[in-house]
Design an enzyme around this catalytic site. Structure first.
Site, PDB file in Angstrom:
ATOM      1  N   HIS A  38       0.833  -1.202   0.000  1.00  0.00           N
ATOM      2  CA  HIS A  38       0.000   0.000   0.000  1.00  0.00           C
ATOM      3  C   HIS A  38       0.868   1.252   0.000  1.00  0.00           C
ATOM      4  CE1 HIS A  38      -3.919  -1.895   0.593  1.00  0.00           C
ATOM      5  NE2 HIS A  38      -3.338  -2.710   1.441  1.00  0.00           N
ATOM      6  N   GLU A 107      -6.567  -0.476  -6.229  1.00  0.00           N
ATOM      7  CA  GLU A 107      -7.629   0.325  -5.633  1.00  0.00           C
ATOM      8  C   GLU A 107      -7.195   1.784  -5.615  1.00  0.00           C
ATOM      9  OE1 GLU A 107     -10.074  -1.920  -2.416  1.00  0.00           O
ATOM     10  OE2 GLU A 107      -7.988  -2.431  -2.063  1.00  0.00           O
ATOM     11  N   LYS A 256     -16.240   0.999  -0.729  1.00  0.00           N
ATOM     12  CA  LYS A 256     -14.836   1.395  -0.564  1.00  0.00           C
ATOM     13  C   LYS A 256     -14.043   1.561  -1.853  1.00  0.00           C
ATOM     14  CE  LYS A 256     -13.048  -3.297   0.133  1.00  0.00           C
ATOM     15  NZ  LYS A 256     -12.372  -4.222   1.078  1.00  0.00           N
TER      16      LYS A 256
END
Length: 334
Positions: A38, A107, A256
């Site tokens: 991330h 994402e 999300k």
């Protein structure tokens, strides 16, 4: 034979602390360690986001046995695929047979803040992933690669430090199209636990099998990996409360997927009741119950089980799981 791994929660722990937990995982008997990748964590307060590629190199140097990899990395926005090829080529050369590249379509929370690019629709994200895999594998097997793709280009590029055997690429999928691609083009498939039975039995696994059957080498070794979310402790209330740290996982994809700010992600997660936060987890104080409920996924066909524990005391979890659950799993399924 089943493989039993540890999910290193990069979003939850400082890099050095996480490295210590992962070395302990090898010590107590886990077969692998997979770290998430991330740029920003699921929450702004008390979150972490170490650079996974640096961290994996440190893990390889500190351990001798565990297989290690990303679960998952997006090789299409923050990273140019040629840099991913170089990084995993280097690790594969340094730690042969111990490295896996796990990838996904990504994402917005990770890619938008770091690049400033607008988050594209799925069609483009999937096309970028396919093109990136083609380029990575070409760089691992050829020299002076001039690649002219729709999204990525190289000019007489060569990866000089790489393993004799290319690093396996596992593809994460949550839907039919990517699952079929994972079977056709990947060396393995990644998904997560706690979702509807129909998603696994009617969509993901059949599409992986369909893609594998349509591939150039349907008989090749192929790995089906699942991240199993477990909260195991001698204290049931503690095991339940620990799941609050990962309440974001209980948010639906619609809730999300387009969230690009960890502050907003944390707000959404904190608003969930503990019962919903725990809904994705196998919460139990009984080792035999853990084995029974994990056995459901073995029965579906998964042989690579990577355990993600939500609590802050990871050393406690690792020792408890290493002593009470891993031996039972190996005795029953190994």
């Amino acid at each position: 034979m089943i493989k039993l791994g540890y999910k290193a929660s990069a979003e939850q722990f400082a890099p050095g602390e996480l490295l210590g937990f992962s070395c302990l995982a090898e010590e107590v008997g886990f077969d692998s360690v997979y770290i998430s990748d991330h740029f920003q964590p699921w929450k702004h307060i008390d979150g972490h986001a170490p650079f996974s590629l640096t961290w994996l190199g440190a893990l390889g140097a500190k351990t001798s046995r565990v297989v290690m990899g990303t679960s998952v990395l997006t090789p299409t926005f923050r990273y140019h695929p040629s840099i991913v090829a170089q990084a995993f080529g280097t690790m594969g050369a340094m730690f042969p047979g111990r490295v896996v590249l796990g990838i996904g379509t990504g994402e917005g929370l990770n890619e938008v803040p770091s690049t400033g690019q607008p988050w594209p629709e799925f069609k483009e994200r999937f096309a970028r992933l396919r093109e990136a895999v083609t380029l990575i594998r070409t760089l691992w097997t050829q020299e002076r690669v001039s690649f002219d793709g729709q999204y990525y280009k190289t000019e007489k590029a060569t990866i000089y430090d790489r393993p004799e055997t290319p690093v396996p690429i596992y593809v994460a999928a949550a839907g039919a199209l990517v699952a079929r691609y994972a079977g056709r083009s990947g060396d393995g498939f990644i998904c997560t636990s706690g979702k509807s039975k129909e998603l696994y039995t009617e969509t993901l696994l059949p599409k992986v099998a369909e893609g594998l059957a349509a591939s150039e080498n349907p008989s090749r070794p192929y790995d089906r990996m699942i991240e199993v979310k477990v909260s195991f402790d001698t204290d049931k209330a503690r095991a339940l409360e620990d799941t609050r740290h990962w309440a974001a996982l209980a948010l639906t994809p619609e809730e999300k997927m387009k969230v690009e700010d960890p502050v907003e992600m944390q707000r959404l997660s904190d608003a969930l009741p503990v019962e919903r936060a725990a809904s994705r987890w196998i919460v139990s104080t009984d080792a035999d119950e853990q084995v029974e409920r994990i056995g459901y996924y073995v029965g579906l066909g998964f042989r690579n089980l990577v355990f993600h524990a939500p609590g802050p005391d990871q050393a406690r979890f690792l020792r408890l799981y290493g002593e009470h659950v891993l031996p039972r799993l190996r005795k029953r399924f190994g």
